[in-house]
Motif scaffolding. Structure first.
Motif, PDB file in Angstrom:
ATOM      1  N   TYR A  18       0.842  -1.201   0.000  1.00 23.69           N
ATOM      2  CA  TYR A  18       0.000   0.000   0.000  1.00 23.69           C
ATOM      3  C   TYR A  18       0.874   1.246   0.000  1.00 23.69           C
ATOM      4  N   ASP A  19       0.574   2.161  -0.929  1.00 22.66           N
ATOM      5  CA  ASP A  19       1.242   3.458  -1.018  1.00 22.66           C
ATOM      6  C   ASP A  19       0.211   4.522  -0.661  1.00 22.66           C
ATOM      7  N   TYR A  58       6.201  -4.870   6.595  1.00 28.09           N
ATOM      8  CA  TYR A  58       7.456  -4.169   6.328  1.00 28.09           C
ATOM      9  C   TYR A  58       7.164  -2.713   5.963  1.00 28.09           C
ATOM     10  N   VAL A  59       8.108  -1.831   6.241  1.00 30.41           N
ATOM     11  CA  VAL A  59       7.929  -0.409   5.971  1.00 30.41           C
ATOM     12  C   VAL A  59       8.984   0.066   4.981  1.00 30.41           C
ATOM     13  N   ASP A  94       6.477   5.811   3.571  1.00 32.96           N
ATOM     14  CA  ASP A  94       6.061   5.904   2.171  1.00 32.96           C
ATOM     15  C   ASP A  94       5.124   4.762   1.791  1.00 32.96           C
ATOM     16  N   LYS A  95       5.514   3.521   2.131  1.00 34.35           N
ATOM     17  CA  LYS A  95       4.714   2.347   1.764  1.00 34.35           C
ATOM     18  C   LYS A  95       4.741   1.325   2.899  1.00 34.35           C
ATOM     19  N   LEU A  96       3.728   0.463   2.901  1.00 32.72           N
ATOM     20  CA  LEU A  96       3.678  -0.701   3.783  1.00 32.72           C
ATOM     21  C   LEU A  96       3.505  -1.951   2.930  1.00 32.72           C
ATOM     22  N   LYS A  97       4.182  -3.022   3.327  1.00 33.01           N
ATOM     23  CA  LYS A  97       4.036  -4.295   2.610  1.00 33.01           C
ATOM     24  C   LYS A  97       3.663  -5.384   3.602  1.00 33.01           C
ATOM     25  N   PHE A  98       2.619  -6.140   3.283  1.00 33.85           N
ATOM     26  CA  PHE A  98       2.135  -7.236   4.106  1.00 33.85           C
ATOM     27  C   PHE A  98       2.511  -8.552   3.413  1.00 33.85           C
ATOM     28  N   ASP A 129      -2.180   4.246  -3.954  1.00 37.96           N
ATOM     29  CA  ASP A 129      -1.910   3.160  -4.892  1.00 37.96           C
ATOM     30  C   ASP A 129      -1.733   1.874  -4.108  1.00 37.96           C
ATOM     31  N   TRP A 130      -1.880   0.741  -4.765  1.00 36.05           N
ATOM     32  CA  TRP A 130      -1.762  -0.545  -4.099  1.00 36.05           C
ATOM     33  C   TRP A 130      -1.467  -1.636  -5.121  1.00 36.05           C
TER      34      TRP A 130
END
Length: 281
Positions: A18-19, A58-59, A94-98, A129-130
């Motif tokens: 996710y952005d 994660y970031v 800025d973004k997160l990642k699962f 954005d995603w």
């Protein structure tokens, strides 16, 4: 009621990114993941999953080229999380990642929400954005499972790999815009329109606060215990609402409200933010 079969349409890997804002105008504050439920092909199944899936988070900080290698959360299933306690607060997220570490057949996440505020002194158009990359069984023929990996974005869903080398014809196919197997045939137009509308990027406009103009506050007062529109006798609560809806969405602080109570009404609460003064003060 249909039962999900783990041998059919099983998942092999699952990632979601996710952005918060492509233009970096927003400060991502928190996120919420609802407890997943069970889903079977053809419709949702009532009842909880027999076991909960888990994921790591994660970031990626603003200005960085990739995600941090150490997750900020590990093996969680759901919940509300504030980034203030999980990330470096001297940097913007800025973004997160699962990344799912345990996958459960039929898992369905119905609510994944993100909370952001505008950065100080910014204006312009914010665009989120995603993307989601999911590996699993696409179909079954002659009791053989065909595994593919598909990347979903607001622009469509493209097959990026055949995981057991027997579905190469699907690689590169947008499975939203085309039926299957690279034929180029359009799917049902209503389905396509529904996907594109639901999965679209969301935008908002951040405006500058008015210059040389005092902010306008709207305030309303009302007693919560009323009978036929009239204030009831005895104990009651006074609800004070202060709002500013005529300027930009920036934080408001240092606002004091003054309430004059009618004769015969006294304040008996214990709120430490309330100061009581009599008529002679």
């Amino acid at each position: 009621m249909q039962k999900y079969s783990p041998e059919y349409q099983a998942l092999t890997d699952y990632e979601f990114t996710y952005d918060a804002d492509q233009n970096d105008l927003l400060d991502l504050q928190a996120f919420y993941v609802a407890k997943p439920t069970q889903y079977a092909q053809g419709g949702a199944v009532t009842g909880a999953l027999q076991e909960l899936p888990t994921f790591d988070v994660y970031v990626q900080y603003e200005g960085a080229s990739d995600f941090e290698t150490t997750p900020i959360l590990t093996d969680v299933s759901d919940g509300m999380y504030s980034l203030d306690t999980l990330t470096d607060t001297t940097q913007y997220v800025d973004k997160l990642k699962f990344v799912w570490t345990k996958l459960v057949g039929g898992m369905l996440y119905g609510n994944l929400s993100f909370y952001s505020i505008p950065k100080p002194n910014v204006s312009g158009t914010s665009i989120n954005d995603w993307s989601a990359t999911i590996g699993g069984v696409a179909s079954q023929s002659q009791l053989v499972n065909h595994f593919i990996r598909t990347t979903f974005t607001p622009d469509g869903a493209t097959v990026v790999a055949s995981l057991n080398d027997d579905f190469q014809a699907d690689v590169g196919v947008d499975v939203v815009a085309e039926s299957s197997h690279g034929t180029g045939e359009p799917i049902n137009q209503a389905t396509y329109n529904a996907y594109m509308a639901y999965m679209s990027r969301k935008t908002l406009e951040i405006v500058q606060p008015s210059e040389n103009t005092q902010r306008v506050f709207n305030e309303s007062l009302k007693f919560t215990n009323t009978v036929d529109g009239r204030t009831a006798l005895g104990d009651n609560s006074l609800k004070v609402v202060v709002e500013n809806n005529t300027a930009s969405l920036m934080s408001i602080s240092g606002v004091d409200s003054y309430v004059v109570l009618p004769k015969g009404i006294t304040y008996t609460g214990s709120d430490t933010q309330v100061t009581v003064a009599d008529a002679t003060t």
